[in-house]
Design a protein around this motif. Structure first.
Motif, PDB file in Angstrom:
ATOM      1  N   SER A  14       0.939  -1.511  -0.284  1.00  0.00           N
ATOM      2  CA  SER A  14      -0.067   0.063   0.343  1.00  0.00           C
ATOM      3  C   SER A  14       0.925   1.285  -0.026  1.00  0.00           C
ATOM      4  CB  SER A  14      -0.952  -0.061   1.133  1.00  0.00           C
ATOM      5  OG  SER A  14      -1.337   1.142   1.131  1.00  0.00           O
ATOM      6  N   PRO A  15       0.969   2.301  -0.767  1.00  0.00           N
ATOM      7  CA  PRO A  15       1.347   4.041  -1.056  1.00  0.00           C
ATOM      8  C   PRO A  15       1.484   4.163  -0.443  1.00  0.00           C
ATOM      9  CG  PRO A  15      -0.258   3.148  -2.598  1.00  0.00           C
ATOM     10  CD  PRO A  15      -0.758   2.052  -2.245  1.00  0.00           C
ATOM     11  N   ILE A  16       0.145   4.605   0.490  1.00  0.00           N
ATOM     12  CA  ILE A  16      -1.125   5.397   1.445  1.00  0.00           C
ATOM     13  C   ILE A  16      -1.058   4.981   2.806  1.00  0.00           C
ATOM     14  CG2 ILE A  16      -2.223   6.264  -1.100  1.00  0.00           C
ATOM     15  CD1 ILE A  16      -4.293   4.502   0.317  1.00  0.00           C
ATOM     16  N   ALA A  17      -0.299   6.585   3.640  1.00  0.00           N
ATOM     17  CA  ALA A  17      -1.175   6.393   4.563  1.00  0.00           C
ATOM     18  C   ALA A  17      -0.167   5.841   5.482  1.00  0.00           C
ATOM     19  CB  ALA A  17      -3.001   6.061   5.123  1.00  0.00           C
ATOM     20  N   PRO A  18       1.076   5.844   5.490  1.00  0.00           N
ATOM     21  CA  PRO A  18       2.290   4.986   6.233  1.00  0.00           C
ATOM     22  C   PRO A  18       1.649   4.946   7.837  1.00  0.00           C
ATOM     23  CG  PRO A  18       3.305   6.111   4.726  1.00  0.00           C
ATOM     24  CD  PRO A  18       1.915   7.195   5.186  1.00  0.00           C
ATOM     25  N   ASN A  19       1.999   3.609   8.262  1.00  0.00           N
ATOM     26  CA  ASN A  19       1.891   3.195   9.457  1.00  0.00           C
ATOM     27  C   ASN A  19      -0.138   2.776   9.362  1.00  0.00           C
ATOM     28  OD1 ASN A  19       4.545   3.394   9.908  1.00  0.00           O
ATOM     29  ND2 ASN A  19       4.854   5.225  10.796  1.00  0.00           N
ATOM     30  N   ALA A  20      -0.168   3.195   8.676  1.00  0.00           N
ATOM     31  CA  ALA A  20      -2.031   2.995   9.183  1.00  0.00           C
ATOM     32  C   ALA A  20      -2.667   2.274   7.703  1.00  0.00           C
ATOM     33  CB  ALA A  20      -2.809   4.828   9.237  1.00  0.00           C
ATOM     34  N   GLU A 142     -11.666  -1.219   5.364  1.00  0.00           N
ATOM     35  CA  GLU A 142     -10.924  -0.831   4.648  1.00  0.00           C
ATOM     36  C   GLU A 142     -11.219   0.206   3.701  1.00  0.00           C
ATOM     37  OE1 GLU A 142     -10.872  -4.828   2.194  1.00  0.00           O
ATOM     38  OE2 GLU A 142     -12.081  -5.985   3.790  1.00  0.00           O
ATOM     39  N   PHE A 143     -12.042   0.438   3.203  1.00  0.00           N
ATOM     40  CA  PHE A 143     -12.050   2.077   2.799  1.00  0.00           C
ATOM     41  C   PHE A 143     -11.393   3.323   2.831  1.00  0.00           C
ATOM     42  CE2 PHE A 143     -14.223   6.211   2.328  1.00  0.00           C
ATOM     43  CZ  PHE A 143     -14.943   6.470   0.932  1.00  0.00           C
ATOM     44  N   ALA A 144     -11.488   2.785   4.349  1.00  0.00           N
ATOM     45  CA  ALA A 144     -10.472   4.346   5.606  1.00  0.00           C
ATOM     46  C   ALA A 144      -9.164   4.129   4.969  1.00  0.00           C
ATOM     47  CB  ALA A 144     -10.987   4.529   6.372  1.00  0.00           C
ATOM     48  N   SER A 145      -8.785   2.737   4.507  1.00  0.00           N
ATOM     49  CA  SER A 145      -7.527   2.778   3.856  1.00  0.00           C
ATOM     50  C   SER A 145      -6.898   3.023   2.879  1.00  0.00           C
ATOM     51  CB  SER A 145      -6.719   1.142   4.270  1.00  0.00           C
ATOM     52  OG  SER A 145      -7.282   0.524   3.591  1.00  0.00           O
ATOM     53  N   THR A 146      -7.923   3.134   1.803  1.00  0.00           N
ATOM     54  CA  THR A 146      -7.493   3.489   0.520  1.00  0.00           C
ATOM     55  C   THR A 146      -7.210   4.833   0.603  1.00  0.00           C
ATOM     56  OG1 THR A 146      -9.715   4.077  -0.132  1.00  0.00           O
ATOM     57  CG2 THR A 146      -8.637   1.612  -0.330  1.00  0.00           C
ATOM     58  N   LEU A 147      -7.537   6.221   1.957  1.00  0.00           N
ATOM     59  CA  LEU A 147      -7.557   7.766   1.424  1.00  0.00           C
ATOM     60  C   LEU A 147      -6.324   7.952   1.375  1.00  0.00           C
ATOM     61  CD1 LEU A 147     -11.035   8.261   3.471  1.00  0.00           C
ATOM     62  CD2 LEU A 147     -10.859   7.676   1.249  1.00  0.00           C
ATOM     63  N   ASP A 148      -5.903   9.154   2.060  1.00  0.00           N
ATOM     64  CA  ASP A 148      -4.625  10.243   2.699  1.00  0.00           C
ATOM     65  C   ASP A 148      -4.826   9.622   3.554  1.00  0.00           C
ATOM     66  OD1 ASP A 148      -5.541  12.071   2.776  1.00  0.00           O
ATOM     67  OD2 ASP A 148      -5.501  12.808   0.738  1.00  0.00           O
ATOM     68  N   ALA A 149      -3.329  10.034   4.446  1.00  0.00           N
ATOM     69  CA  ALA A 149      -4.136  10.205   5.952  1.00  0.00           C
ATOM     70  C   ALA A 149      -5.213  11.511   6.888  1.00  0.00           C
ATOM     71  CB  ALA A 149      -2.464  10.091   6.430  1.00  0.00           C
ATOM     72  N   SER A 150      -4.516  12.197   6.563  1.00  0.00           N
ATOM     73  CA  SER A 150      -5.705  13.300   6.541  1.00  0.00           C
ATOM     74  C   SER A 150      -6.866  12.495   5.904  1.00  0.00           C
ATOM     75  CB  SER A 150      -5.795  14.701   6.197  1.00  0.00           C
ATOM     76  OG  SER A 150      -6.209  15.658   5.919  1.00  0.00           O
ATOM     77  N   ALA A 151      -7.528  12.588   5.559  1.00  0.00           N
ATOM     78  CA  ALA A 151      -8.326  11.960   4.319  1.00  0.00           C
ATOM     79  C   ALA A 151      -9.158  11.010   5.569  1.00  0.00           C
ATOM     80  CB  ALA A 151      -9.059  11.801   3.395  1.00  0.00           C
ATOM     81  N   ALA A 152      -8.597  10.122   5.714  1.00  0.00           N
ATOM     82  CA  ALA A 152      -8.495   9.223   6.359  1.00  0.00           C
ATOM     83  C   ALA A 152      -9.651   9.082   8.110  1.00  0.00           C
ATOM     84  CB  ALA A 152      -7.849   8.326   6.438  1.00  0.00           C
ATOM     85  N   GLN A 153      -7.740   9.895   8.626  1.00  0.00           N
ATOM     86  CA  GLN A 153      -8.481  10.390   9.640  1.00  0.00           C
ATOM     87  C   GLN A 153      -9.861  11.275  10.161  1.00  0.00           C
ATOM     88  OE1 GLN A 153      -6.357  13.916  11.408  1.00  0.00           O
ATOM     89  NE2 GLN A 153      -6.040  12.892  13.749  1.00  0.00           N
ATOM     90  N   GLY A 154     -10.134  12.684   8.965  1.00  0.00           N
ATOM     91  CA  GLY A 154     -11.525  12.916   9.386  1.00  0.00           C
ATOM     92  C   GLY A 154     -12.915  12.127   8.895  1.00  0.00           C
ATOM     93  N   PHE A 155     -12.599  11.153   7.858  1.00  0.00           N
ATOM     94  CA  PHE A 155     -13.245   9.861   7.589  1.00  0.00           C
ATOM     95  C   PHE A 155     -14.251   9.338   8.870  1.00  0.00           C
ATOM     96  CE2 PHE A 155     -14.511   5.667   5.918  1.00  0.00           C
ATOM     97  CZ  PHE A 155     -16.382   6.018   5.239  1.00  0.00           C
ATOM     98  N   THR A 156     -13.161   8.745   9.531  1.00  0.00           N
ATOM     99  CA  THR A 156     -13.158   7.412  10.512  1.00  0.00           C
ATOM    100  C   THR A 156     -13.486   8.597  11.355  1.00  0.00           C
ATOM    101  OG1 THR A 156     -10.645   8.030  11.447  1.00  0.00           O
ATOM    102  CG2 THR A 156     -11.658   5.990  10.012  1.00  0.00           C
ATOM    103  N   GLY A 157     -13.083   9.930  11.752  1.00  0.00           N
ATOM    104  CA  GLY A 157     -13.911  10.928  12.962  1.00  0.00           C
ATOM    105  C   GLY A 157     -15.754  11.101  12.704  1.00  0.00           C
ATOM    106  N   GLU A 158     -16.336  10.449  11.574  1.00  0.00           N
ATOM    107  CA  GLU A 158     -17.828  10.609  11.393  1.00  0.00           C
ATOM    108  C   GLU A 158     -17.971   9.396  12.802  1.00  0.00           C
ATOM    109  OE1 GLU A 158     -18.795  11.020   7.598  1.00  0.00           O
ATOM    110  OE2 GLU A 158     -17.702  12.890   7.189  1.00  0.00           O
TER     111      GLU A 158
END
Length: 244
Positions: A14-20, A142-158
């Motif tokens: 996976s090339p996005i959001a290292p460590n996440a 899994e969908f959240a894992s396809t987002l960049d770090a900032s978007a993933a944090q915002g999405f999961t925050g919902e």
């Protein structure tokens, strides 16, 4: 969702959001139904989480205990316990909108909105995705894992409040699965809070039909000469629609 083998390959590419990203996918798989294929790769999933170093040592230790328990227990018990835990009550449901909308009409529209969110991001659910609804938590992770770090944090925050509610409900049951929603919160840098867990009527009981005659009594009525309360039950048609 794709097969488990494809998931395991993606843990290392996976090339996005290292460590996440990879950790989110590994956690999603750990939260899925523990069939034989998944149990055969529990060690691989735990190794991937350790390699990413996105979680605290304490959280990894808790997840290791979960993996050990799933590996050592009887296969039938592992699978039946999973169904009993996640499919028999709203407090521990893995469907996000079950916590928010229950059986109301708003849940259908929320599903439509979520599918549109997936499609706008380029994710199209296939008919062979296992029959899971769009709000199934492992799929959402899994969908959240396809987002960049900032978007993933915002999405999961919902839905962080739902993760906290699930965490609290699993803690109340002294269940090692509690480490998974807690790990997601930790990974996405959301606060881990223990919320109040209301008494939850099991889904089977909520949809149960009253026994035929049953001494001519209903819930809350002990004898036929007592005042009979009004008790609204779901019709067979509603039960069929829910199972569809």
């Amino acid at each position: 969702m794709s097969s488990l083998l494809n998931h395991l390959k993606s843990l290392h590419s996976s090339p996005i959001a290292p460590n996440a990203a990879r950790s989110l996918r590994a956690l999603a798989r750990l939260l899925a139904y523990p069939n034989a294929e998944l149990r055969a790769h529990l060690g691989d999933l735990l190794d991937a989480l350790r390699a990413e170093q996105g979680l605290s040592d304490a959280r990894l230790a808790g997840l290791a205990k979960l993996v050990s328990q799933l590996s050592a227990s009887d296969a039938y018990e592992v699978e039946s316990d999973y169904v009993e835990l996640f499919d028999r009550g709203r407090a521990t449901s893995l469907h996000l909108f079950e916590h928010v909308h229950g059986d109301s009409r708003e849940r259908g529209q929320a599903m439509v909105d979520l599918v549109q969110t997936y499609e706008q991001a380029g994710l199209h659910l296939q008919p062979d995705n296992g029959g899971e609804l769009p709000d199934y938590l492992p799929l959402v992770m899994e969908f959240a894992s396809t987002l960049d770090a900032s978007a993933a944090q915002g999405f999961t925050g919902e839905f962080a409040h739902i993760l906290n509610a699930l965490y609290a409900a699993l803690l109340k049951r002294r269940c090692l699965y509690a480490h998974i929603p807690a790990a997601v919160l930790e990974l996405m840098d959301h606060a881990i809070e223990t919320t109040e867990v209301p008494e939850d009527e099991a889904l089977d009981e909520a949809w149960a039909e009253p026994a035929a005659f049953d001494g001519c009594s209903s819930r809350g009525q002990q004898r036929a000469d007592q005042p009979q309360p009004i008790h609204i039950v779901r019709t067979p048609r509603a039960s069929q629609q829910r199972g569809a």
